[in-house]
Motif scaffolding. Sequence first.
Motif, PDB file in Angstrom:
ATOM      1  N   PHE A   1      35.827 -68.299 -43.602  1.00  9.49           N
ATOM      2  CA  PHE A   1      36.835 -68.456 -44.648  1.00  9.49           C
ATOM      3  C   PHE A   1      36.370 -67.730 -45.900  1.00  9.49           C
ATOM      4  N   THR A   2      37.325 -67.148 -46.635  1.00  7.94           N
ATOM      5  CA  THR A   2      37.049 -66.435 -47.873  1.00  7.94           C
ATOM      6  C   THR A   2      38.143 -66.755 -48.885  1.00  7.94           C
ATOM      7  N   GLY A   3      37.760 -66.997 -50.141  1.00  7.92           N
ATOM      8  CA  GLY A   3      38.746 -67.276 -51.185  1.00  7.92           C
ATOM      9  C   GLY A   3      39.451 -68.596 -50.946  1.00  7.92           C
ATOM     10  N   ASP A   4      40.764 -68.636 -51.219  1.00 10.83           N
ATOM     11  CA  ASP A   4      41.572 -69.818 -50.952  1.00 10.83           C
ATOM     12  C   ASP A   4      41.965 -69.818 -49.480  1.00 10.83           C
ATOM     13  N   PHE A   5      41.864 -70.971 -48.826  1.00 12.05           N
ATOM     14  CA  PHE A   5      42.164 -71.022 -47.398  1.00 12.05           C
ATOM     15  C   PHE A   5      42.717 -72.390 -47.005  1.00 12.05           C
TER      16      PHE A   5
END
Length: 106
Positions: A15-19
């Motif tokens: 996962f990267t950033g908003d998820f």
Amino acid sequence: MRTFATSVTDLRQEFTGDFDTFPYECGWADEAIYFITAEDQTPADARIDLRVQLSADGIRWLDEGTTLSLTGPGATFARLTHFGGFLRLAGTTTRCTLTIRLVLKG
């Protein structure tokens, strides 16, 4: 006799950033426990902030109120009741690899 189910909703998922995690239909259950294991983060001490979301239809999501955070590799959990038809986690991080299990009893 109660019904019991354990599901791996996200296995070593990056996962990267908003998820958002994989949503799971669980309206039959009376209680749920999310087990979250952080296996890798970039940087190594990156913070992962998570919040539990629920939905009646699996389309429109609302924050349930439970929040979790991890810094560095490790594990945490959240116990839930009164959650409607669907559950998922929403979060934010720089980059991480998570395994998420959802245990249901009803």
